[in-house]
Design an enzyme around this catalytic site. Structure first.
Site, PDB file in Angstrom:
ATOM      1  N   CYS A 141     -11.120   3.166   0.844  1.00  0.00           N
ATOM      2  CA  CYS A 141      -9.662   3.347   0.916  1.00  0.00           C
ATOM      3  C   CYS A 141      -9.234   2.535   2.127  1.00  0.00           C
ATOM      4  CB  CYS A 141      -9.336   4.831   1.105  1.00  0.00           C
ATOM      5  SG  CYS A 141      -7.618   5.145   1.594  1.00  0.00           S
ATOM      6  N   TYR A 160      -0.917   8.106  -2.332  1.00  0.00           N
ATOM      7  CA  TYR A 160      -1.103   7.842  -3.767  1.00  0.00           C
ATOM      8  C   TYR A 160      -2.320   8.600  -4.328  1.00  0.00           C
ATOM      9  CZ  TYR A 160       1.972   3.646  -3.985  1.00  0.00           C
ATOM     10  OH  TYR A 160       3.023   2.770  -3.985  1.00  0.00           O
ATOM     11  N   GLY A 161      -3.281   8.852  -3.453  1.00  0.00           N
ATOM     12  CA  GLY A 161      -4.613   9.302  -3.893  1.00  0.00           C
ATOM     13  C   GLY A 161      -4.635  10.549  -4.738  1.00  0.00           C
ATOM     14  N   ASP A 181       0.885  -1.170   0.000  1.00  0.00           N
ATOM     15  CA  ASP A 181       0.000   0.000   0.000  1.00  0.00           C
ATOM     16  C   ASP A 181       0.923   1.220   0.000  1.00  0.00           C
ATOM     17  OD1 ASP A 181      -2.327   1.631   0.284  1.00  0.00           O
ATOM     18  OD2 ASP A 181      -1.993   1.755   2.442  1.00  0.00           O
ATOM     19  N   CYS A 203      -4.519  -1.662  -1.691  1.00  0.00           N
ATOM     20  CA  CYS A 203      -4.726  -0.237  -1.924  1.00  0.00           C
ATOM     21  C   CYS A 203      -5.746  -0.088  -3.046  1.00  0.00           C
ATOM     22  CB  CYS A 203      -3.389   0.381  -2.325  1.00  0.00           C
ATOM     23  SG  CYS A 203      -3.497   2.086  -2.860  1.00  0.00           S
ATOM     24  N   ASN A 204      -6.849   0.604  -2.748  1.00  0.00           N
ATOM     25  CA  ASN A 204      -7.887   0.797  -3.764  1.00  0.00           C
ATOM     26  C   ASN A 204      -7.369   1.632  -4.929  1.00  0.00           C
ATOM     27  OD1 ASN A 204     -10.792  -0.006  -2.448  1.00  0.00           O
ATOM     28  ND2 ASN A 204      -9.321   0.634  -0.905  1.00  0.00           N
TER      29      ASN A 204
HETATM   30  N1  DGL Z   1      -4.787   3.159   1.116  1.00  0.00           N
HETATM   31  C1  DGL Z   1      -4.880   3.542  -0.232  1.00  0.00           C
HETATM   32  C2  DGL Z   1      -6.212   3.234  -0.887  1.00  0.00           C
HETATM   33  O1  DGL Z   1      -6.858   2.286  -0.484  1.00  0.00           O
HETATM   34  C3  DGL Z   1      -4.165   4.780  -0.681  1.00  0.00           C
HETATM   35  C4  DGL Z   1      -4.397   6.036   0.080  1.00  0.00           C
HETATM   36  C5  DGL Z   1      -3.453   7.099  -0.427  1.00  0.00           C
HETATM   37  O2  DGL Z   1      -2.259   6.850  -0.421  1.00  0.00           O
HETATM   38  O3  DGL Z   1      -3.931   8.167  -0.844  1.00  0.00           O
HETATM   39  O4  DGL Z   1      -6.609   3.892  -1.810  1.00  0.00           O
END
Ligand code: DGL
Length: 275
Positions: A194, A44-45, A12, A76-77
């Site tokens: 998320c 990542y978002g 993630d 991670c979504n």
């Molecule tokens: N935990 C991640 C998800 O499920 C990423 C969150 C992020 O880094 O913005 O999308």
């Protein structure tokens, strides 16, 4: 074959995937999990699709080469939405399990027909998410409406364990979700889209009230991973796999180590991995 004796990679952007790791440990206590938090590139978002895909490819390659993982869970979504198709093409026939916002279970659960979805901007704006949402809305046998909200900054606040920011942002996004609902039916189901958000679920539940049911994806993803592993052919040479967890971060491993101890009760030393 049972799922013992396997080494599974899990990654993630940061600590969020620990909510998936928790379910994986419950489902497959005999496996070894190599968990990588991409701390030097989190969150990542709000990154571009190209950046997230580039990180996902690099991490997968590294986990396969260095840790000889038998399968990968993209916990991670956002990375699933933006990179899983490319990963599967590149690692053809090799098991990769992704995480998607639990829209389908929520659609089955809702009685009012109004489901809220909180996710990162990367997930909400992805073509994969739009396809899933449109398909479920058009196939539903009862009235079904998804309201969704991109939650800029929330995963980062959870990453920093900043309770005040988590509260302020959660309040802002729940209010926004309600104000642009597009339906008069009350929202009775909230998808935590998320993997970071289950770690804010108490605050979110308090803001939504007791009539809203939260839905997350850890348990179904863990079940799916076990099925995938059990369907793999027996390895030619049996390897000895010590059950447990390796914790890695491309950034500072300490927040990951602390979060794993606090939320999963794990006493594991985190290590830095340049990747
Ligand atoms: N935990 C991640 C998800 O499920 C990423 C969150 C992020 O880094 O913005 O999308």
């Amino acid at each position: 074959m049972n799922s013992s004796g396997f080494t599974v990679g899990v990654f993630d952007s940061g600590v969020g995937g620990l909510s998936v790791l928790k379910a994986l440990l419950g489902e497959m206590p005999q496996a070894h999990f190599v968990y990588l938090a991409d701390g030097s590139h989190a969150p990542y978002g709000e990154r571009s699709a190209e950046q997230v895909a580039e990180r996902a490819h690099r991490i997968t390659q590294r986990l396969r080469e260095t840790f000889h993982i038998d399968a990968l869970v993209v916990a991670c979504n956002t990375a699933t939405a933006l990179a899983i198709e490319g990963l599967r093409e590149q690692h053809l026939g090799w098991p990769i399990v992704g995480v998607e916002p639990a829209l389908k279970p929520a659609a089955a659960l809702t009685r009012s027909g109004h489901v809220g979805v909180l996710a990162t901007r990367g997930t909400v704006e992805s073509a994969r998410f739009a396809r899933l949402r449109d398909r479920l809305e058009s196939e539903a046998s009862k009235p079904l409406h998804f309201s969704f909200q991109a939650c800029d900054g929330l995963a980062d606040a959870i990453e920093r364990d900043d309770q005040s920011d988590i509260h302020t942002l959660s309040q802002r996004y729940i209010e926004a979700l309600r104000s642009h609902a597009g339906t008069s039916a009350p929202m009775d189901t909230l998808v935590l889209g998320c993997t970071h958000y289950p770690f804010a679920s108490e605050i979110l539940q308090a803001l939504c009230g007791p009539n809203v049911t939260m839905v997350e994806t850890g348990a179904p993803v863990a079940r799916r991973t076990r099925q995938v592993l059990e369907a793999l052919p027996l390895p030619e040479t049996q390897r000895v796999v010590v059950p447990g967890v390796t914790l890695l971060s491309t950034g500072d491993p300490e927040p990951l180590e602390r979060a794993a101890q606090r939320w999963l009760g794990l006493q594991v030393r985190g290590q830095h991995l340049a990747c």
